[in-house]
Design a protein around this motif. Structure first.
Motif, PDB file in Angstrom:
ATOM      1  N   ASP A   1       0.816  -1.222   0.000  1.00 13.59           N
ATOM      2  CA  ASP A   1       0.000   0.000   0.000  1.00 13.59           C
ATOM      3  C   ASP A   1       0.843   1.263   0.000  1.00 13.59           C
ATOM      4  N   SER A   2       2.142   1.129   0.235  1.00 16.12           N
ATOM      5  CA  SER A   2       3.038   2.286   0.136  1.00 16.12           C
ATOM      6  C   SER A   2       4.433   1.768  -0.168  1.00 16.12           C
ATOM      7  N   GLN A   3       5.337   2.697  -0.511  1.00 20.84           N
ATOM      8  CA  GLN A   3       6.694   2.269  -0.857  1.00 20.84           C
ATOM      9  C   GLN A   3       7.682   2.476   0.287  1.00 20.84           C
ATOM     10  N   THR A   4       7.169   2.528   1.503  1.00 21.19           N
ATOM     11  CA  THR A   4       8.089   2.621   2.641  1.00 21.19           C
ATOM     12  C   THR A   4       8.795   1.277   2.802  1.00 21.19           C
ATOM     13  N   GLU A   5       9.960   1.330   3.384  1.00 19.06           N
ATOM     14  CA  GLU A   5      10.751   0.102   3.557  1.00 19.06           C
ATOM     15  C   GLU A   5       9.987  -0.944   4.360  1.00 19.06           C
ATOM     16  N   GLU A   6       9.336  -0.489   5.409  1.00 21.64           N
ATOM     17  CA  GLU A   6       8.573  -1.386   6.281  1.00 21.64           C
ATOM     18  C   GLU A   6       7.462  -2.105   5.501  1.00 21.64           C
ATOM     19  N   GLU A   7       6.749  -1.331   4.650  1.00 24.68           N
ATOM     20  CA  GLU A   7       5.642  -1.896   3.878  1.00 24.68           C
ATOM     21  C   GLU A   7       6.153  -2.877   2.817  1.00 24.68           C
ATOM     22  N   ILE A   8       7.287  -2.539   2.174  1.00 24.28           N
ATOM     23  CA  ILE A   8       7.870  -3.439   1.162  1.00 24.28           C
ATOM     24  C   ILE A   8       8.287  -4.755   1.814  1.00 24.28           C
ATOM     25  N   GLN A   9       8.956  -4.659   2.961  1.00 24.03           N
ATOM     26  CA  GLN A   9       9.397  -5.880   3.653  1.00 24.03           C
ATOM     27  C   GLN A   9       8.208  -6.735   4.086  1.00 24.03           C
ATOM     28  N   LYS A  10       7.156  -6.069   4.566  1.00 19.43           N
ATOM     29  CA  LYS A  10       5.940  -6.792   4.967  1.00 19.43           C
ATOM     30  C   LYS A  10       5.298  -7.461   3.750  1.00 19.43           C
ATOM     31  N   GLY A  11       5.277  -6.735   2.614  1.00 15.85           N
ATOM     32  CA  GLY A  11       4.691  -7.264   1.386  1.00 15.85           C
ATOM     33  C   GLY A  11       5.411  -8.508   0.900  1.00 15.85           C
ATOM     34  N   ILE A  12       6.746  -8.503   1.012  1.00 12.28           N
ATOM     35  CA  ILE A  12       7.540  -9.667   0.583  1.00 12.28           C
ATOM     36  C   ILE A  12       7.298 -10.847   1.525  1.00 12.28           C
ATOM     37  N   LYS A  13       7.268 -10.539   2.807  1.00 13.10           N
ATOM     38  CA  LYS A  13       7.060 -11.592   3.807  1.00 13.10           C
ATOM     39  C   LYS A  13       5.689 -12.253   3.645  1.00 13.10           C
ATOM     40  N   ASN A  14       4.671 -11.459   3.333  1.00  6.18           N
ATOM     41  CA  ASN A  14       3.292 -11.977   3.226  1.00  6.18           C
ATOM     42  C   ASN A  14       2.881 -12.310   1.789  1.00  6.18           C
ATOM     43  N   ALA A  15       3.846 -12.341   0.872  1.00 12.77           N
ATOM     44  CA  ALA A  15       3.531 -12.592  -0.539  1.00 12.77           C
ATOM     45  C   ALA A  15       2.787 -13.919  -0.703  1.00 12.77           C
ATOM     46  N   LYS A  16       1.709 -13.861  -1.498  1.00 17.45           N
ATOM     47  CA  LYS A  16       0.889 -15.057  -1.733  1.00 17.45           C
ATOM     48  C   LYS A  16       1.221 -15.672  -3.082  1.00 17.45           C
ATOM     49  N   ASP A  17       0.865 -16.929  -3.242  1.00 18.02           N
ATOM     50  CA  ASP A  17       1.058 -17.585  -4.523  1.00 18.02           C
ATOM     51  C   ASP A  17       0.280 -16.836  -5.601  1.00 18.02           C
ATOM     52  N   ILE A  18       0.884 -16.689  -6.757  1.00 23.64           N
ATOM     53  CA  ILE A  18       0.269 -15.870  -7.816  1.00 23.64           C
ATOM     54  C   ILE A  18      -1.098 -16.401  -8.243  1.00 23.64           C
ATOM     55  N   SER A  19      -1.339 -17.684  -8.048  1.00 23.65           N
ATOM     56  CA  SER A  19      -2.628 -18.274  -8.454  1.00 23.65           C
ATOM     57  C   SER A  19      -3.801 -17.636  -7.723  1.00 23.65           C
ATOM     58  N   GLU A  20      -3.523 -17.043  -6.543  1.00 24.26           N
ATOM     59  CA  GLU A  20      -4.607 -16.382  -5.792  1.00 24.26           C
ATOM     60  C   GLU A  20      -5.097 -15.110  -6.484  1.00 24.26           C
ATOM     61  N   TYR A  21      -4.333 -14.670  -7.498  1.00 27.38           N
ATOM     62  CA  TYR A  21      -4.703 -13.450  -8.226  1.00 27.38           C
ATOM     63  C   TYR A  21      -5.148 -13.760  -9.657  1.00 27.38           C
ATOM     64  N   ASN A  22      -5.485 -15.033  -9.913  1.00 24.67           N
ATOM     65  CA  ASN A  22      -5.894 -15.418 -11.269  1.00 24.67           C
ATOM     66  C   ASN A  22      -7.172 -14.712 -11.719  1.00 24.67           C
ATOM     67  N   ASN A  23      -8.109 -14.519 -10.788  1.00 28.54           N
ATOM     68  CA  ASN A  23      -9.352 -13.819 -11.156  1.00 28.54           C
ATOM     69  C   ASN A  23      -9.065 -12.371 -11.549  1.00 28.54           C
ATOM     70  N   LEU A  24      -8.158 -11.731 -10.806  1.00 29.01           N
ATOM     71  CA  LEU A  24      -7.770 -10.352 -11.127  1.00 29.01           C
ATOM     72  C   LEU A  24      -7.101 -10.317 -12.503  1.00 29.01           C
ATOM     73  N   SER A  25      -6.262 -11.305 -12.763  1.00 31.12           N
ATOM     74  CA  SER A  25      -5.600 -11.415 -14.062  1.00 31.12           C
ATOM     75  C   SER A  25      -6.626 -11.595 -15.177  1.00 31.12           C
TER      76      SER A  25
END
Length: 668
Positions: free
Chosen positions: A135-159
């Protein structure tokens, strides 16, 4: 252990991810690498849909015989200008030592599409793919985003929704633009004395053009109607005030044809008749028939989404939605605010729990530091998750645009307009942690010879959040009043308001004179670039009331990411003009001609509700409510039916009369 590739949408974002990873990386051609980490980037879109001639060279020549063109399987190609970067990215994604791909493109439908196209054309297989959603490009948010990254298949509907949106625009653009150009292009060119004329239409673009032209024609057709109101001037222990005549059941004008509305007459003659009646004799004593005293609260508005801030900046700075988007994007990339392309105007439960961090950071921003400190001191941020400012159900991809409380080292590099925009966002954000503003209102009805005079007054009893809301750069000005409270008189005279509080039913008040106030009906307003963005968000309705806008559910025309671009495209094609100083939108003669062509061939393209329903369908695909195949079936049928319908028309001659009607309004 295999390596991980982090792929961003553009180089600047890749740089922020590289910093947040805290790994020593060496710069290579088109990527960074060090240890088990590779960071690379797209440069926006690397891949695009192929034109019809890629399917068959004969389709390069436009012909009614080759449309409707509906591919069974769509073809894509790498954009020549960025082929070098595509080849670099493709080789990195397919490297044998790469085990995991972290998709770090923008967290939304378009960002998803950018990566999926690269993956498709690079023929990536056998890799773990994880989606980073931030939701933002702060270091904390980027690190959280990487840690909580989901399998890409969960975004197939969005795709799926992203692919469908592109196919939809492609099918409508190719088929409708070609059929209308082939059918009417020569007529339009001849009328405008041009060599040729291309008729470009689109799902969203044509609908917006329709809104502009319809509004312009409503203004032209509007006939001003004068009306006359009778105003009485009273004296209350030395304090003067006005009261307006308003028809009541006792009035001799009740249910007569003389009235324009319940406060005015159609003809000056009748208004003068009433004035003479009330003025005989002067001073005239009125009796207070009723008096109402009440407190009114005004809550802090909801937070900004992209449409709201684009409208605000259009009003404040007279800049285009496109310029506003660029500013918010810059603030995002400089870590000052959260993700710009959002439709939500609320916080999520998750961010609400740690919102004190965002507030604490704002103690470093001079224009609002005292308010941030006060909120922290009083702990008024606690419980925000239980208010209307937090609603997980109202969030699709991202919560509202708010300050991160970081990135202050970048303030010095901002333009004055960007700095002011940042202040506007900060003030709106901090407002929600303050109580409502409270007004005291007194309304009274007075009887003079069985005619009713009405007066209403209000005063600010407690400024509440309003003390935060006023921008440091704003000039003192009277706020514009809505129609329903235009009769309210703002009272800053405390002694007079105390006097009003003491008045009781049955009291006598002397009127010293009566006057006639002439008014006239107003035509509809032209759209500004900002109000058009709001109208697009609300499927063709310009809803200026904030509270009402918040209640409107459903998809609008276009998306937060595309609306500014649509207006820019209409202006580039010379269908509309946007005045630089005022941001007011007007159609061109060419735009009106295109409107008439569409209105008499594929009228459905001008229907905001239909255009919004396509957008809603894409949202349903993204949510998994309907399948991509179901959506595509309806889309193909629509395109085929409408294209064939135009081919059968024979109405070219009739259009010249419509073109002539429009041309009367343009100087040669």
């Amino acid at each position: 252990m295999g390596k991980s590739v982090f792929i961003a949408e553009k180089p600047s974002v890749a740089q922020e991810f590289a910093k947040a990873l805290h790994v020593s990386l060496s710069r290579r051609d088109g990527y960074l690498e060090g240890g088990d980490v590779i960071v690379t980037w797209c440069v926006g879109h690397l891949v695009t849909m192929s034109y019809p001639e890629a399917y068959d060279p004969n389709l390069k020549r436009w012909s009614l015989d080759t449309i409707p063109f509906i591919p069974q399987e769509y073809k894509y190609e790498v954009l020549p200008a960025v082929k070098k970067q595509f080849d670099i990215v493709s080789s990195l994604l397919n490297r044998e030592d790469v085990e995991t791909i972290y998709v770090c493109t923008d967290s939304g439908r378009e960002g998803e599409y950018i990566y999926r196209l690269v993956r498709q054309e690079a023929k990536v297989t056998g890799k773990k793919e994880k989606r980073v959603w931030i939701d933002s490009q702060t270091e904390e948010e980027i690190q959280k985003g990487i840690k909580n990254a989901k399998d890409i298949s969960e975004y197939n509907n969005l795709s799926d929704a992203a692919y469908l949106r592109a196919k939809e625009d492609y099918l409508m653009g190719i088929n409708f633009s070609r059929v209308l150009t082939l059918k009417y292009g020569r007529n339009v060119a001849n009328y405008l004395h041009e060599d040729r004329a291309s008729i470009a239409v689109g799902r969203v673009m044509t609908c917006v053009l329709g809104m502009v032209v319809k509004r312009e024609r409503e203004i032209r057709a509007f006939v001003k109607t004068p009306f006359y109101r009778v105003i009485g001037s009273a004296n209350l222990e030395g304090h003067k005030f006005d009261a307006e005549w308003k028809v009541s059941e006792k009035s001799k004008y009740f249910n007569t044809p003389y009235l324009y509305n319940d406060k005015g007459f159609k003809d000056k003659e009748k208004a003068t008749e009433l004035l003479n009646f009330l003025s005989d004799p002067l001073p005239q004593t009125a009796v207070v028939e009723s008096i109402e005293r009440k407190k009114e609260t005004k809550n802090p508005p909801l937070l900004y989404n992209l449409a709201e801030i684009q409208n605000e900046c259009s009003k404040l700075f007279k800049i285009s939605p496109d310029q506003t988007l660029n500013i918010i994007q810059e603030l995002y990339e400089k870590k000052l605010v959260t993700y710009p392309r959002t439709d939500a105007r609320v916080l999520s439960t998750a961010i609400s729990k740690e919102i004190n961090k965002n507030i604490a950071g704002l103690r470093n921003f001079a224009p609002v530091k005292e308010f941030a400190s006060e909120i922290l001191e009083k702990e008024s941020f606690k419980g925000i998750e239980k208010t209307r400012y937090c609603n997980d159900k109202a969030i699709t991809d991202h919560y509202a645009i708010i300050p991160t409380g970081q990135g202050f080292n970048n303030l010095g590099s901002l333009s004055q307009t960007a700095l002011k925009t940042y202040e506007v966002i900060c003030r709106r954000f901090l407002s929600i942690f303050y109580p409502a503003a409270i007004y005291q209102r007194v309304a009274m009805n007075l009887n003079v010879k069985d005619e009713n005079l009405y007066a209403s007054f209000k005063t600010l009893a407690d400024e509440g959040y309003l003390k935060v809301a006023k921008n440091s750069f704003s000039k003192a000005s009277k706020s514009s009043k809505s129609e329903e409270d235009e009769a309210d008189e703002d009272i800053n005279d405390t002694a007079f308001f105390e006097l009003l509080k003491k008045i009781r039913k049955g009291a006598n008040i002397d009127f010293t004179e009566f006057n006639i106030k002439e008014g006239e009906t107003s035509p509809p307003k032209r759209y500004s670039s900002g109000s058009m963005i709001l109208a697009m968000e609300n499927a063709g309705q310009l809803i200026e009331d904030e509270e009402l806008r918040a209640q409107i559910k459903g998809s609008g025309i276009g998306t937060s990411a595309t609306r500014a671009e649509i207006l820019k495209k209409l202006e580039t094609k010379k269908y509309i003009s946007i005045a630089k100083k005022t941001q007011i939108i007007t159609p061109s003669l060419f735009g009106e001609i295109i409107y008439d062509v569409v209105a008499n061939s594929i009228k459905a393209l001008l229907n905001p509700e239909l255009t919004a329903s396509w957008e809603k369908g894409l949202t349903m695909v993204a949510n998994g409510d309907i399948t991509a195949d179901e959506y595509m079936e309806k889309m193909n049928a629509f395109v085929v039916r409408r294209t064939n319908g135009v081919k059968m028309l024979n109405n070219q001659g009739m259009l010249y009369g419509l073109f002539n009607e429009s041309a009367k309004n343009y100087k040669k």
